[in-house]
Design a protein around this motif. Structure first.
Motif, PDB file in Angstrom:
ATOM      1  N   UNK A 101      62.689  -1.189  24.504  1.00 53.99           N
ATOM      2  CA  UNK A 101      62.708   0.088  24.590  1.00 53.99           C
ATOM      3  C   UNK A 101      63.511   0.999  23.811  1.00 53.99           C
ATOM      4  N   UNK A 102      64.897   0.592  23.567  1.00 56.92           N
ATOM      5  CA  UNK A 102      65.723   1.225  22.776  1.00 56.92           C
ATOM      6  C   UNK A 102      65.115   1.185  21.287  1.00 56.92           C
ATOM      7  N   UNK A 103      64.684  -0.131  20.749  1.00 58.46           N
ATOM      8  CA  UNK A 103      64.184  -0.212  19.590  1.00 58.46           C
ATOM      9  C   UNK A 103      62.943   0.990  19.377  1.00 58.46           C
ATOM     10  N   UNK A 135      56.431   7.364  20.682  1.00 55.71           N
ATOM     11  CA  UNK A 135      56.380   8.394  21.692  1.00 55.71           C
ATOM     12  C   UNK A 135      55.960   7.829  22.968  1.00 55.71           C
ATOM     13  N   UNK A 136      55.309   6.721  22.944  1.00 52.12           N
ATOM     14  CA  UNK A 136      54.529   5.988  24.130  1.00 52.12           C
ATOM     15  C   UNK A 136      54.673   4.541  23.947  1.00 52.12           C
ATOM     16  N   UNK A 137      54.855   4.026  25.311  1.00 44.25           N
ATOM     17  CA  UNK A 137      55.023   2.577  25.315  1.00 44.25           C
ATOM     18  C   UNK A 137      53.862   2.142  26.483  1.00 44.25           C
ATOM     19  N   UNK A 168      66.362   9.538  31.373  1.00 39.79           N
ATOM     20  CA  UNK A 168      67.058   9.888  30.307  1.00 39.79           C
ATOM     21  C   UNK A 168      66.103   9.485  29.090  1.00 39.79           C
ATOM     22  N   UNK A 169      65.031   8.729  29.303  1.00 44.64           N
ATOM     23  CA  UNK A 169      64.379   8.129  28.070  1.00 44.64           C
ATOM     24  C   UNK A 169      63.719   9.249  27.424  1.00 44.64           C
ATOM     25  N   UNK A 209      59.240  11.044  28.094  1.00 43.84           N
ATOM     26  CA  UNK A 209      60.241  10.547  28.962  1.00 43.84           C
ATOM     27  C   UNK A 209      59.525  10.244  30.265  1.00 43.84           C
ATOM     28  N   UNK A 210      58.386  10.326  30.537  1.00 42.79           N
ATOM     29  CA  UNK A 210      57.610  10.236  31.925  1.00 42.79           C
ATOM     30  C   UNK A 210      57.244   8.843  31.898  1.00 42.79           C
ATOM     31  N   UNK A 211      57.348   8.417  33.193  1.00 42.14           N
ATOM     32  CA  UNK A 211      56.657   6.901  33.531  1.00 42.14           C
ATOM     33  C   UNK A 211      55.632   7.186  34.537  1.00 42.14           C
TER      34      UNK A 211
END
Length: 110
Positions: free
Chosen positions: A40-42, A49-51, A66-67, A99-101
């Motif tokens: 996630x940091x990388x 923008x999206x994972x 805070x992501x 930053x949403x999940x």
């Protein structure tokens, strides 16, 4: 929008969403095998923008506060289900906020 697909989702998903967005896989990035926190940091540092993942435990394993990176969790990684729900997946992609999940419940249309 730049999208990173986790190893846990069908890699062919990239081809279905690639027409409207820039989608890459963790393998293509050379990030196969990275643990979620490092991954996630990388992804954030690389400007994604999206994972998109199918890892149902990511919210419990990682501190997501805070992501900048939005995270969408697919309820399954079954290719037939994912393929049949591509319109729903694209709609979910198009409505992300930084930053949403969110978990996306998808199921076979049979």
């Amino acid at each position: 929008m730049r999208i990173l697909l986790d190893e846990s989702v069908p890699q062919k998903l990239r081809l279905l969403i690639g027409a409207s967005h820039s989608a890459l896989t963790t393998w293509f990035q050379g990030w196969s095998g990275l643990k979620n926190g490092v991954l996630l940091k990388e992804a954030e540092n690389a400007g994604f923008d999206l994972f998109i993942t199918a890892d149902q435990e990511i919210a419990y394993q990682q501190n997501l506060k805070g992501r900048k990176l939005a995270i969408r969790v697919l309820s399954t990684n079954n290719w037939d289900v994912v393929r049949s729900c591509i319109e729903e997946i694209i709609k979910a992609i198009d409505t992300i906020t930084p930053g949403c999940y969110e978990e996306l419940q998808i199921s076979s249309r049979d």
